[in-house]
Design an enzyme around this catalytic site. Structure first.
Site, PDB file in Angstrom:
ATOM      1  N   ASP A  25       0.863  -1.172   0.000  1.00 29.44           N
ATOM      2  CA  ASP A  25       0.000   0.000   0.000  1.00 29.44           C
ATOM      3  C   ASP A  25       0.909   1.234   0.000  1.00 29.44           C
ATOM      4  O   ASP A  25       1.763   1.368   0.872  1.00 29.44           O
ATOM      5  CB  ASP A  25      -0.859  -0.040   1.264  1.00 29.44           C
ATOM      6  CG  ASP A  25      -1.822   1.106   1.341  1.00 29.44           C
ATOM      7  OD1 ASP A  25      -2.909   0.999   0.767  1.00 29.44           O
ATOM      8  OD2 ASP A  25      -1.475   2.118   1.985  1.00 29.44           O
ATOM      9  N   ASP A 121      -3.241   2.568  -5.558  1.00 23.72           N
ATOM     10  CA  ASP A 121      -2.167   2.619  -4.564  1.00 23.72           C
ATOM     11  C   ASP A 121      -1.962   1.311  -3.811  1.00 23.72           C
ATOM     12  O   ASP A 121      -1.252   1.295  -2.815  1.00 23.72           O
ATOM     13  CB  ASP A 121      -2.421   3.759  -3.576  1.00 23.72           C
ATOM     14  CG  ASP A 121      -3.676   3.553  -2.767  1.00 23.72           C
ATOM     15  OD1 ASP A 121      -4.505   2.708  -3.154  1.00 23.72           O
ATOM     16  OD2 ASP A 121      -3.838   4.235  -1.743  1.00 23.72           O
ATOM     17  N   GLU A 122      -2.557   0.226  -4.280  1.00 17.82           N
ATOM     18  CA  GLU A 122      -2.368  -1.021  -3.548  1.00 17.82           C
ATOM     19  C   GLU A 122      -2.413  -2.233  -4.460  1.00 17.82           C
ATOM     20  O   GLU A 122      -3.034  -2.205  -5.512  1.00 17.82           O
ATOM     21  CB  GLU A 122      -3.427  -1.156  -2.451  1.00 17.82           C
ATOM     22  CG  GLU A 122      -4.836  -1.063  -2.952  1.00 17.82           C
ATOM     23  CD  GLU A 122      -5.824  -1.034  -1.797  1.00 17.82           C
ATOM     24  OE1 GLU A 122      -6.186  -2.096  -1.308  1.00 17.82           O
ATOM     25  OE2 GLU A 122      -6.219   0.070  -1.415  1.00 17.82           O
TER      26      GLU A 122
END
Length: 380
Positions: A25, A121-122
């Site tokens: 993350d 974002d992950e």
DNA sequence: TCTGGGGTCCTAGGACCC
DNA sequence: TCTGGGGTCCTAGGACCC
């Protein structure tokens, strides 16, 4: 059933963990990119999202400095400003975020073929066939973090655990720039002291219900008999109970299954009142065009059309209709929306804050089906 | 406090069928 | 006269996530 029997109540398979999953993350992603681009923002409480002039909208991402004031994503900007008067706001450079995200996902791909990107974002990586044990996985994660930083000057937090949900939970316990390894035998002890909201899916409402029943931490939930849990908290509660007791609640399919899209939607909030239905329709038409185009790009047809309408007092209604046959044209959506909108025709259009359209009940048009359709169209 | 936008999943009631 | 039970589909709303 007595507590002692609980361990044998669930199948062996459910208890077995045979994967090593890494979750990554990016820390305060949008805000970190902005700070990288403009170092004078470093160390300041920063939010991305909302309109800096009107102070309307919500926080999309905020820096860790802003979080210290209680600011979090999803919070109305006006409230964030009250909590932190010297807050710095930027609108966001979304095309840049996408570019950076793509680069990073490209780096991650080198670490495992089995990868699942979740948002910009992950991502999850299946390391089962890549490493032989958790120590090797930890070394790999350290390399990965170094790689990401070397390439984009951004830090990330990583969790390694026997399944996706546990890897995510693990990563959340050490932010920013953390690395947490959670082995199968450590699960219940690791989770026990964590707040029940550490479990993804347990939000504000569920937390209230848990607290009312004496459950504050994951350990509190783990101690309850499972029948009681099912009775009080339902299906999802039982799943959470299994998780906190160290059962594997994820199907072990080996690979990450990519699921088909279930719906496509677009909605718009009007930041000024519209005075007539014609303007409302301009917005609806534009949304219809967008979502039908997306469906065509994905080669999908749909049966259900949903209209969403929200008034100034925030009363929100959805009305949907399922067609008998799969559809794929703007015209068909427009007709349904028009019928669904009739119910609200006595309302004043000034009073409308948001309208949106969704298509769902989707099916992939495979090549076979496509030739069939072409065949029938020709013979018509 | 005055609340964006794109999604997924769950629940609950009602219609309808056998 | 007082009414089963299971299954499936549809619709509306809501919780939650990023």
């Amino acid at each position: 059933m007595a507590l002692a029997n609980q361990a044998t109540y669930f199948s062996e398979k459910e208890q077995s963990f045979d994967s090593i999953i890494l979750y990554m993350d990016l820390d305060a992603f949008f805000a970190s990119v902005e700070i990288r681009e403009n170092p004078s923002l470093a160390g300041k409480p920063l939010i991305v999202g909302g309109n800096p002039k009107t102070k309307r909208g919500v926080v999309s991402t905020c820096s860790y400095e802003a979080r210290k004031f209680g600011v979090h994503s999803g919070m109305p900007v006006s409230q964030a400003v009250k909590l932190c008067p010297h807050l710095v706001m930027v609108r966001g450079t979304y095309s840049l975020y996408t570019k950076v995200s793509n680069n990073i996902m490209g780096i991650l791909k080198h670490y495992s073929d089995v990868m699942k990107v979740a948002g910009n974002d992950e991502a999850h990586l299946d390391l089962t066939d890549v490493v032989s044990d958790y120590e090797e996985a930890r070394k790999l994660a350290m390399e990965l973090k170094d790689d990401v930083y070397a390439s984009e000057k951004l830090t990330c937090s990583v969790g390694i655990a026997p399944n996706k949900i546990l890897a995510k939970i693990a990563s959340e316990t050490d932010k920013p720039d953390g690395l947490v390894v959670l082995k199968p035998l450590e699960i219940s002890d690791f989770l026990a002291p964590l707040d029940i909201t550490a479990i993804p899916g347990v939000g504000k409402k569920s937390k209230e219900i848990f607290i009312r029943n004496g459950v504050n931490t994951c350990g509190d939930l783990a101690k309850l008999p499972h029948q009681l849990v099912y009775q009080k908290f339902g299906k999802y509660g039982l799943k959470t109970w299994k998780l906190v007791n160290g059962y594997n609640t994820e199907k072990t399919e080996g690979k990450f299954v990519s699921r088909e899209r279930k719906s496509i939607s677009e909605e718009r909030t009007f930041f000024h009142s519209y005075s007539n239905w014609k303007d409302i329709w301009v917005s609806l038409d534009s949304s219809i065009q967008t979502i039908v185009t997306k469906a065509k790009e994905k080669k999908m047809n749909f049966r259900t059309v949903t209209l969403k309408i929200r008034f100034q007092n925030f009363d929100t209604y959805t009305r949907s209709y399922s067609l008998q046959c799969y559809a794929n044209s703007e015209k068909q959506v427009r007709e349904v929306v028009s019928i669904l909108l009739e119910e609200f025709s006595d309302k004043s259009p000034d009073n409308i804050r948001l309208v949106g359209v969704k298509i769902s009940n989707m099916i992939k048009i495979d090549d076979n089906q496509k030739t069939l359709t072409q065949f029938f169209n020709k013979t018509d």
